[in-house]
Design a protein around this motif. Structure first.
Motif, mmCIF file in Angstrom:
data_model
loop_
_atom_site.group_PDB
_atom_site.id
_atom_site.type_symbol
_atom_site.label_atom_id
_atom_site.label_comp_id
_atom_site.label_asym_id
_atom_site.label_seq_id
_atom_site.Cartn_x
_atom_site.Cartn_y
_atom_site.Cartn_z
ATOM 1 N N SER A 30 5.344 -23.728 -25.426
ATOM 2 C CA SER A 30 4.172 -23.770 -26.297
ATOM 3 C C SER A 30 3.770 -22.366 -26.714
ATOM 4 C CB SER A 30 2.999 -24.458 -25.601
ATOM 5 O OG SER A 30 2.557 -23.686 -24.503
ATOM 6 N N VAL A 31 3.031 -22.318 -27.813
ATOM 7 C CA VAL A 31 2.455 -21.071 -28.309
ATOM 8 C C VAL A 31 0.971 -21.314 -28.547
ATOM 9 C CG1 VAL A 31 2.483 -19.297 -30.087
ATOM 10 C CG2 VAL A 31 4.621 -20.427 -29.424
ATOM 11 N N PHE A 44 -10.314 -19.600 -28.858
ATOM 12 C CA PHE A 44 -9.150 -20.442 -29.113
ATOM 13 C C PHE A 44 -9.060 -20.838 -30.584
ATOM 14 C CE2 PHE A 44 -6.052 -23.668 -28.598
ATOM 15 C CZ PHE A 44 -6.484 -24.787 -29.284
ATOM 16 N N LEU A 45 -7.835 -20.770 -31.128
ATOM 17 C CA LEU A 45 -7.580 -21.232 -32.497
ATOM 18 C C LEU A 45 -6.669 -22.453 -32.505
ATOM 19 C CD1 LEU A 45 -6.945 -17.826 -34.310
ATOM 20 C CD2 LEU A 45 -9.030 -19.213 -34.348
ATOM 21 N N MET A 46 -5.529 -22.350 -31.833
ATOM 22 C CA MET A 46 -4.533 -23.404 -31.972
ATOM 23 C C MET A 46 -3.504 -23.361 -30.852
ATOM 24 S SD MET A 46 -2.178 -24.235 -35.293
ATOM 25 C CE MET A 46 -3.454 -25.237 -35.985
ATOM 26 N N ILE A 47 -2.979 -24.535 -30.508
ATOM 27 C CA ILE A 47 -1.823 -24.651 -29.622
ATOM 28 C C ILE A 47 -0.725 -25.380 -30.382
ATOM 29 C CG2 ILE A 47 -0.873 -25.669 -27.513
ATOM 30 C CD1 ILE A 47 -3.639 -25.593 -26.312
ATOM 31 N N LEU A 48 0.487 -24.847 -30.307
ATOM 32 C CA LEU A 48 1.655 -25.521 -30.885
ATOM 33 C C LEU A 48 2.618 -25.818 -29.749
ATOM 34 C CD1 LEU A 48 0.975 -22.797 -32.929
ATOM 35 C CD2 LEU A 48 2.123 -24.425 -34.404
ATOM 36 N N LEU A 49 3.024 -27.070 -29.657
ATOM 37 C CA LEU A 49 3.861 -27.500 -28.556
ATOM 38 C C LEU A 49 5.276 -27.791 -29.018
ATOM 39 C CD1 LEU A 49 1.233 -29.927 -27.053
ATOM 40 C CD2 LEU A 49 2.061 -27.872 -25.948
ATOM 41 N N LYS A 50 6.172 -27.632 -28.094
ATOM 42 C CA LYS A 50 7.565 -28.031 -28.320
ATOM 43 C C LYS A 50 7.574 -29.497 -28.729
ATOM 44 C CE LYS A 50 11.848 -28.068 -25.670
ATOM 45 N NZ LYS A 50 12.447 -27.770 -24.351
ATOM 46 N N GLY A 51 8.302 -29.800 -29.768
ATOM 47 C CA GLY A 51 8.334 -31.184 -30.227
ATOM 48 C C GLY A 51 7.441 -31.439 -31.414
ATOM 49 N N GLY A 52 6.608 -30.449 -31.777
ATOM 50 C CA GLY A 52 5.863 -30.565 -33.021
ATOM 51 C C GLY A 52 4.380 -30.835 -32.900
ATOM 52 N N GLU A 53 3.903 -31.168 -31.694
ATOM 53 C CA GLU A 53 2.473 -31.467 -31.583
ATOM 54 C C GLU A 53 1.645 -30.202 -31.763
ATOM 55 O OE1 GLU A 53 1.443 -33.319 -27.914
ATOM 56 O OE2 GLU A 53 -0.697 -33.398 -28.369
ATOM 57 N N GLN A 54 0.494 -30.352 -32.410
ATOM 58 C CA GLN A 54 -0.414 -29.232 -32.602
ATOM 59 C C GLN A 54 -1.824 -29.653 -32.232
ATOM 60 O OE1 GLN A 54 -0.302 -27.637 -36.547
ATOM 61 N NE2 GLN A 54 1.864 -27.136 -36.470
ATOM 62 N N TRP B 95 -9.372 -27.321 -18.950
ATOM 63 C CA TRP B 95 -9.475 -28.646 -18.335
ATOM 64 C C TRP B 95 -8.213 -28.962 -17.565
ATOM 65 C CZ3 TRP B 95 -12.133 -32.166 -16.275
ATOM 66 C CH2 TRP B 95 -11.636 -33.463 -16.122
ATOM 67 N N ASN B 96 -7.094 -28.672 -18.178
ATOM 68 C CA ASN B 96 -5.831 -29.005 -17.543
ATOM 69 C C ASN B 96 -4.819 -27.928 -17.903
ATOM 70 O OD1 ASN B 96 -3.933 -30.364 -16.072
ATOM 71 N ND2 ASN B 96 -4.162 -32.294 -17.196
ATOM 72 N N ARG B 97 -3.696 -27.982 -17.271
ATOM 73 C CA ARG B 97 -2.670 -26.971 -17.545
ATOM 74 C C ARG B 97 -2.206 -27.127 -18.986
ATOM 75 N NH1 ARG B 97 2.639 -29.115 -14.236
ATOM 76 N NH2 ARG B 97 3.102 -30.873 -15.587
ATOM 77 N N GLY B 98 -2.024 -25.990 -19.633
ATOM 78 C CA GLY B 98 -1.540 -26.002 -21.001
ATOM 79 C C GLY B 98 -2.593 -26.263 -22.045
ATOM 80 N N ASN B 99 -3.818 -26.550 -21.644
ATOM 81 C CA ASN B 99 -4.899 -26.793 -22.612
ATOM 82 C C ASN B 99 -5.516 -25.483 -23.071
ATOM 83 O OD1 ASN B 99 -6.121 -29.815 -21.028
ATOM 84 N ND2 ASN B 99 -4.606 -29.520 -22.623
ATOM 85 N N GLU B 100 -6.366 -25.550 -24.108
ATOM 86 C CA GLU B 100 -7.033 -24.355 -24.584
ATOM 87 C C GLU B 100 -7.901 -23.762 -23.473
ATOM 88 O OE1 GLU B 100 -7.376 -27.408 -25.807
ATOM 89 O OE2 GLU B 100 -9.421 -27.778 -26.553
ATOM 90 N N GLN B 101 -7.924 -22.443 -23.462
ATOM 91 C CA GLN B 101 -8.693 -21.737 -22.453
ATOM 92 C C GLN B 101 -9.988 -21.242 -23.063
ATOM 93 O OE1 GLN B 101 -6.312 -18.835 -20.292
ATOM 94 N NE2 GLN B 101 -4.559 -20.215 -20.224
#
Lengths: 110, 112
Positions: A30-31, A44-54, B95-101
């Motif tokens: 993820s990024v 926080f602005l955004m999370i991009l996950l492997k597989g395409g989820e944002q 909240w959980n791992r990998g979530n926004e901080q």
């Protein structure tokens, strides 16, 4: 090893567009993108996950190329409020421990 | 909700002194983190916690210690301050791992 961001800095006039890039030498899960204004906490602005989820703000757009281990953040029709330092944080697994890049300073002028 | 709060906002320490940076969150988040940010640089993870009683080292743990006795609190301890620990320290939670901080406002520490 921390991800590499480019450019280091960019100056824009209101209404102009810019792209901020984030590259990693490792395979990424993820990024995350954050913006920090001077003297304040990162937001926080955004999370991009492997597989395409944002997950993130609707007005922010970004891409994640898993094969190239790169992500890009697009600032479109920039506003004065977009000024700040943008950081990418990368995670190599679902745990989400982040390594942050050195940041890209964005200055938007009237 | 106050979110993530940190105290103090500023502190000057002499070499060899000790101090504790306080961090509290009221969002009932399981995960908490301590980062340091040196001038012009990104954030580096010092320690993290996945819940009360569970902590682990991050990227730059040397010279620091943590504890987590409650879900809300995650203090960071500097035992023997050194000039290399001059930095801005941010606490964050998710909240959980990998979530926004969610980040606190930071503590600016100078060691002279």
């Amino acid at each position: 090893q921390q991800p590499v961001q480019s450019p280091q800095a960019v100056i824009l006039r209101e209404g102009e567009d810019a792209v901020i890039n984030c590259s990693s030498s490792k395979a990424l899960y993820s990024v995350h993108w954050y913006r920090q204004k001077h003297g304040e906490a990162p937001v926080f602005l955004m999370i991009l996950l492997k597989g395409g989820e944002q997950k993130g703000h609707e007005k922010i757009s970004a891409s994640f190329n898993e094969k190239k281990q790169q992500s890009s953040l697009y600032l479109t029709a920039s506003q004065l409020s977009y000024s700040g330092t943008y950081f990418c944080g990368t995670a190599t697994d679902s745990w989400g421990k982040l390594q942050f890049g050195a940041g890209t300073q964005v200055v938007v002028t009237p | 909700n106050a979110g993530v709060t940190q105290t103090p906002k500023f502190r000057i320490l002499k070499i060899g002194q000790s101090m504790t940076l306080q961090c509290t969150q009221d969002m009932n988040h399981n995960y908490m983190y301590w980062y340091r940010q040196d001038p012009g640089m990104g954030l580096k993870l010092i320690y993290y916690s996945v819940g009360a009683g569970i902590t682990d080292k991050g990227e730059v743990p040397n010279g620091y210690n943590v504890s987590r006795s409650t879900t809300e609190d995650f203090p960071l301890r500097l035992e023997l301050a050194a000039p290399s620990q001059t930095s801005v320290y941010f606490c964050a939670s998710s909240w959980n791992r990998g979530n926004e901080q969610y980040f606190g406002p930071g503590t600016r520490l100078t060691v002279t």
